[in-house]
Design a protein around this motif. Structure first.
Motif, short mmCIF file in Angstrom:
data_model
loop_
_atom_site.label_atom_id
_atom_site.label_comp_id
_atom_site.label_asym_id
_atom_site.label_seq_id
_atom_site.Cartn_x
_atom_site.Cartn_y
_atom_site.Cartn_z
N ALA A 1 0.84 -1.20 0.00
CA ALA A 1 0.00 0.00 0.00
C ALA A 1 0.87 1.25 0.00
N GLY A 2 0.54 2.19 -0.89
CA GLY A 2 1.28 3.46 -0.90
C GLY A 2 2.53 3.45 -1.76
N SER A 3 2.77 2.32 -2.46
CA SER A 3 3.96 2.25 -3.31
C SER A 3 3.72 3.00 -4.62
N GLY A 4 2.47 3.36 -4.88
CA GLY A 4 2.13 4.06 -6.12
C GLY A 4 1.64 3.11 -7.19
N LYS A 5 1.48 1.82 -6.85
CA LYS A 5 1.19 0.84 -7.91
C LYS A 5 -0.15 1.07 -8.59
N SER A 6 -1.17 1.49 -7.84
CA SER A 6 -2.49 1.66 -8.47
C SER A 6 -2.50 2.81 -9.45
N SER A 7 -2.07 3.99 -9.01
CA SER A 7 -2.15 5.14 -9.91
C SER A 7 -1.22 4.98 -11.10
N VAL A 8 -0.04 4.41 -10.86
CA VAL A 8 0.91 4.21 -11.96
C VAL A 8 0.36 3.17 -12.94
N SER A 9 -0.17 2.06 -12.42
CA SER A 9 -0.70 1.00 -13.31
C SER A 9 -1.81 1.55 -14.20
N LYS A 10 -2.69 2.32 -13.60
CA LYS A 10 -3.82 2.89 -14.35
C LYS A 10 -3.32 3.79 -15.47
#
Ligand code: DC
Length: 227
Positions: free
Chosen positions: A14-23
Motif C-alpha cells: 500500500a502506498g507504493s504508487g502501484k495503483s495510480s501508476v498502473s492505471k
C-alpha cells in the motif's frame, strides 16, 4: 493467457504508487487495467450481502459458488458488478473494506479469485493487460513477460496515504506498518522473485515512476506490441 495478451504484472505494498501508476500506464498504452483488489472487495460485498460472516470460511466458500463477478478493464470505467448488480461504489465502503480480512488468508479463496483474474486477462482481447495487486508477480502471473515490484519506504508510503486521506502522517505510518505486518503473514511483500524488476519509488515523483515502469515494459516486450 494467450500469447496475444501480454501481461504486465505489478505487485507492491500500500502506498507504493502501484495503483495510480498502473492505471496511467494502461491509459497511455491502450492496455486493460485489472484491479485485483476490486475482486477481493466484490467478494466481501457478496458475502455480506448474503448475510454471512466473511470470517466463516465455509460460508465464504459457499458464497463463491454463486459469485458472478464482472470487472471492467477500462482504466477510466472500471464498473464492477456481482450477479448483475452494480457494486462499483459499494465495494469501497469501510464495512466492506474491513470485512475483506476475514478471507484474504484462505488459500482456496485466493486460488479461486486468481483463476478469475487469469481468465479475465486472457479473454480481454486487448494488446496487453496491467494486472495489479498483491502476489500478482509471484502467484497470479509468474510467467508474465513483465513483472514489477513497486516499493517505497514506509515514511514515503505513509506520507502519500496521508495526503490521500487527509490524515496525520504519524497515524498513517502506524496503519501502514500494521497492514504490512498483517499482509506479510501470507504475502511476500518485500521479496521479489528472481526475474522481477524492483522499482523503488521513494525518490520518484509520479511521472518518473511511470517512466521507470515504461522502461521495463519496453525492454521486456520490445517490438511485441508494435512499439
Ligand atoms: O488494493 P485494495 O485496497 O483495493 O485491496 C483490498 C484488499 O484486498 C486488501 O485488504 C488486500 C486484499 N488483496 C489481496 O489480498 N490480494 C490482492 N491481489 C489484492 C487485494
Amino acid at each position: 493467457m494467450t500469447e496475444q495478451t501480454p501481461i504486465i504484472a505489478i505487485d507492491g505494498p500500500a502506498g507504493s504508487g502501484k495503483s495510480s501508476v498502473s492505471k496511467e500506464i494502461a491509459r497511455r498504452r491502450g492496455y486493460g487495467y485489472l484491479d485485483t483488489g476490486a475482486g477481493y472487495r466484490a467478494l466481501s460485498w457478496h458475502v455480506l450481502h448474503r448475510g454471512a460472516d466473511t470470517a466463516d470460511t465455509d460460508a465464504v466458500l459457499t458464497a463463491l459458488t454463486s459469485f458472478d463477478l464482472r470487472l471492467g478493464l477500462e482504466p477510466d470505467d472500471r464498473t464492477v458488478t456481482v450477479g448483475g448488480v452494480d457494486v462499483t461504489r459499494d465495494i469501497r465502503t469501510p464495512e466492506v473494506t474491513a470485512a475483506i480480512s476475514g478471507f484474504t488468508r484462505v488459500p482456496e479463496v485466493r486460488a479461486y479469485l486468481n483463476a478469475i483474474f487469469r481468465r479475465l486477462a486472457g479473454e480481454s482481447g486487448l494488446g496487453g493487460v496491467v494486472i495489479e495487486g498483491r502476489d500478482i508477480t509471484s502467484v497470479v502471473a509468474p510467467d508474465a513477460p513483465v513483472r514489477i515490484l513497486m516499493t517505497a519506504s514506509p515514511e514515503v508510503r505513509a506520507q502519500r496515504r496521508g495526503l490521500e486521506w487527509g490524515a496525520d502522517a504519524a497515524e498513517v505510518k502506524e496503519a501502514i506498518l500494521r497492514r504490512d505486518e498483517s499482509d506479510s503473514h501470507v504475502l511476500e511483500l518485500a521479496e521479489a522473485d528472481p526475474g522481477v524488476d524492483v522499482i523503488d519509488t521513494s525518490e520518484l515523483d509520479f511521472e518518473q515512476s511511470i517512466d521507470a515502469v515504461l522502461t521495463v515494459i519496453d525492454r521486456e516486450l520490445g517490438g511485441r506490441d508494435g512499439r
